[in-house]
Design a protein around this motif. Structure first.
Motif, PDB file in Angstrom:
ATOM      1  N   GLU A 370      31.484  18.188  50.007  1.00  0.00           N
ATOM      2  CA  GLU A 370      32.192  17.748  48.517  1.00  0.00           C
ATOM      3  C   GLU A 370      33.702  17.811  48.595  1.00  0.00           C
ATOM      4  O   GLU A 370      34.388  17.186  47.994  1.00  0.00           O
ATOM      5  N   GLU A 371      34.123  18.862  49.244  1.00  0.00           N
ATOM      6  CA  GLU A 371      35.545  19.314  49.286  1.00  0.00           C
ATOM      7  C   GLU A 371      36.293  18.174  50.013  1.00  0.00           C
ATOM      8  O   GLU A 371      37.319  17.565  49.272  1.00  0.00           O
ATOM      9  N   SER A 372      36.061  17.584  51.050  1.00  0.00           N
ATOM     10  CA  SER A 372      36.616  16.412  51.725  1.00  0.00           C
ATOM     11  C   SER A 372      36.374  15.285  50.872  1.00  0.00           C
ATOM     12  O   SER A 372      37.436  14.454  50.827  1.00  0.00           O
ATOM     13  N   ILE A 373      35.473  14.920  50.161  1.00  0.00           N
ATOM     14  CA  ILE A 373      35.190  13.926  49.494  1.00  0.00           C
ATOM     15  C   ILE A 373      36.323  13.807  48.118  1.00  0.00           C
ATOM     16  O   ILE A 373      36.895  12.951  47.643  1.00  0.00           O
ATOM     17  N   VAL A 374      36.615  15.107  47.731  1.00  0.00           N
ATOM     18  CA  VAL A 374      37.668  15.396  46.594  1.00  0.00           C
ATOM     19  C   VAL A 374      38.875  14.924  47.057  1.00  0.00           C
ATOM     20  O   VAL A 374      39.212  14.091  46.601  1.00  0.00           O
ATOM     21  N   PHE A 375      39.110  15.416  48.212  1.00  0.00           N
ATOM     22  CA  PHE A 375      40.621  15.147  48.969  1.00  0.00           C
ATOM     23  C   PHE A 375      40.842  13.505  49.086  1.00  0.00           C
ATOM     24  O   PHE A 375      41.688  13.041  49.018  1.00  0.00           O
ATOM     25  N   LEU A 376      39.689  12.847  49.677  1.00  0.00           N
ATOM     26  CA  LEU A 376      39.706  11.454  49.794  1.00  0.00           C
ATOM     27  C   LEU A 376      39.759  10.529  48.722  1.00  0.00           C
ATOM     28  O   LEU A 376      40.717  10.036  48.760  1.00  0.00           O
TER      29      LEU A 376
END
Length: 432
Positions: A370-376
């Motif tokens: 989820e953290e990676s998705i937020v940055f994307l």
């Protein structure tokens, strides 16, 4: 003592001509190392002027305590100076230091964004350098950094040629290429997130059946002149090399290529160990690359899989893929994006912080990815705000749709992975 130089006559000391040339310190370079543990050094640029007024090519020396450097100038050595003249010239060099131009030379040994002095900020990514204020400062970028070259030697002046070419990258593999495109943008602007107080430790596994154009699609998205510098083979390379490369490639994407889940014994464990080491490294060291893995599917080690955003290569459009491989405009697209962000750093940082808080509040936060998705998603928002402000690309909406699709696939996979063997058998029986 009073020194003076009269053209066509020579250097005069207290009314006495001693030589047919003048030697003085023209500039003093102060070399400032990035690593504070290294001692800073100085170099003096000497200029010799002949009796007819012409100047010899300048020379640089590290010390002014002797005249051995005169061996660099045959004209001076051939003049047959006596001891007194040598002493006078040395004194002349020492006194001319007071009027010499002072130059600060910063020695840059790695990619990244940093503040050299108040009001003087610099960003280095391979052979591209941006500096907010160059007054009184010169840079000496390490050769190892300058060897990391941008594709087609792209320049900001070429950015107009990239208009609307982004759409080709988004359509190369609908449902996957939107995520890859945004992740590649993130790799170049990662330093902005770090400055905003975050570490976008993003690792993307592009998986698909043999012959699904995984490697071709990933390489087509790259913006570097020599992709092999930014790749590691999971079969042939060593873990130490992979970790070293992921740190050196800060500001660029880095590819771990060809994971073979069918491998057995030592080979299987070796691949898993390498991927795990790289993923843990980018989590603990912000100044590292955004990592891409290509594989048929990612297997084993639940902690590794839960850290890695898994994207299935699907519906690859060969015509579009061939087009982006030929045109290679990704470097110009990324450079244009960087140009816009570097010119609005304060506003960009505020946008990242605001959007992170908003997106995190509404996210499930049940999965590590989820953290990676937020940055994307934040990267897509920045691209829409500073480049595609008319929202012609609709990058954010396309990315949201692709991420939802891929996240659901991964969620099901991770749920099965965490099930016990008994539950897995029961599930299979129920499905039958």
């Amino acid at each position: 003592m009073n020194f003076s130089f009269v053209p066509n006559q020579g250097l005069m000391v207290d009314g006495r001509y001693i030589t047919e040339f003048d030697v003085k310190v023209n500039r003093i370079f102060y070399y400032i190392e990035e690593d504070e543990s290294k001692k800073n050094r100085m170099e003096y640029e000497l200029v010799a002027k002949m009796f007819d007024g012409t100047e010899l090519p300048p020379r640089r020396v590290k010390k002014l305590n002797n005249l051995s450097y005169f061996t660099l100038w045959t004209e001076i050595m051939d003049a047959g100076l006596d001891r007194w003249e040598r002493q006078m010239l040395l004194l002349r060099l020492q006194t001319s230091c007071e009027d010499a131009k002072q130059v600060k030379m910063y020695h840059i040994t790695s990619n990244g964004y940093q503040t050299l002095e108040v009001g003087k900020e610099i960003f280095v990514a391979g052979d591209y350098t941006y500096m907010s204020n160059q007054d009184g400062i010169q840079l000496e970028v390490d050769e190892n950094v300058k060897q990391m070259k941008w594709k087609n030697k792209v320049r900001l002046a070429d950015k107009k040629n990239a208009d609307r070419k982004e759409e080709d990258y988004l359509m190369a593999s609908p449902g996957a290429s939107e995520i890859l495109f945004t992740a590649v943008l993130l790799s170049a602007i990662k330093f902005v997130f770090i400055k905003a107080g975050f570490n976008p430790a993003v690792c993307i596994n592009l998986y698909g059946k043999t012959g699904s154009y995984k490697t071709a699609l990933t390489q087509a998205m790259m913006y570097m002149e020599n992709p092999s510098q930014f790749m590691c083979s999971l079969v042939n390379d060593q873990k130490k090399m992979a970790v070293k490369k992921v740190q050196q490639c800060y500001g660029f994407p880095m590819i771990l290529e060809d994971y073979h889940p069918a491998a057995t014994g030592y080979d299987y464990k070796r691949q898993i160990s390498m991927m795990d080491a790289v993923v843990r490294h980018i989590e603990s060291n912000p100044q590292s690359a955004v990592v891409f893995i290509t594989s048929e599917f990612l297997d084993g080690v639940e902690s590794l899989q839960s850290r890695t955003l898994q994207i299935e290569a699907q519906n690859v459009d060969l015509k579009t893929l061939t087009k982006i491989q030929q045109e290679q405009t990704m470097a110009t697209i990324v450079m244009n994006f960087l140009d816009k962000l570097l010119g609005n750093m304060k506003d960009v940082i505020e946008t990242i912080q605001t959007q992170y808080e908003a997106l995190s509040r509404h996210g499930e936060q049940s999965m590590r990815i989820e953290e990676s998705i937020v940055f994307l998603k934040i990267t897509a928002i920045l691209y829409g705000k500073y480049v595609d402000n008319s929202d012609k690309l609709k990058l954010k909406s396309k990315l949201d749709k692709a991420l939802t699709l891929q996240k659901e696939k991964q969620k099901l996979h991770l749920e099965q992975l965490s099930m016990s063997e008994e539950d897995r058998v029961i599930k299979v029986v129920c499905e039958l």
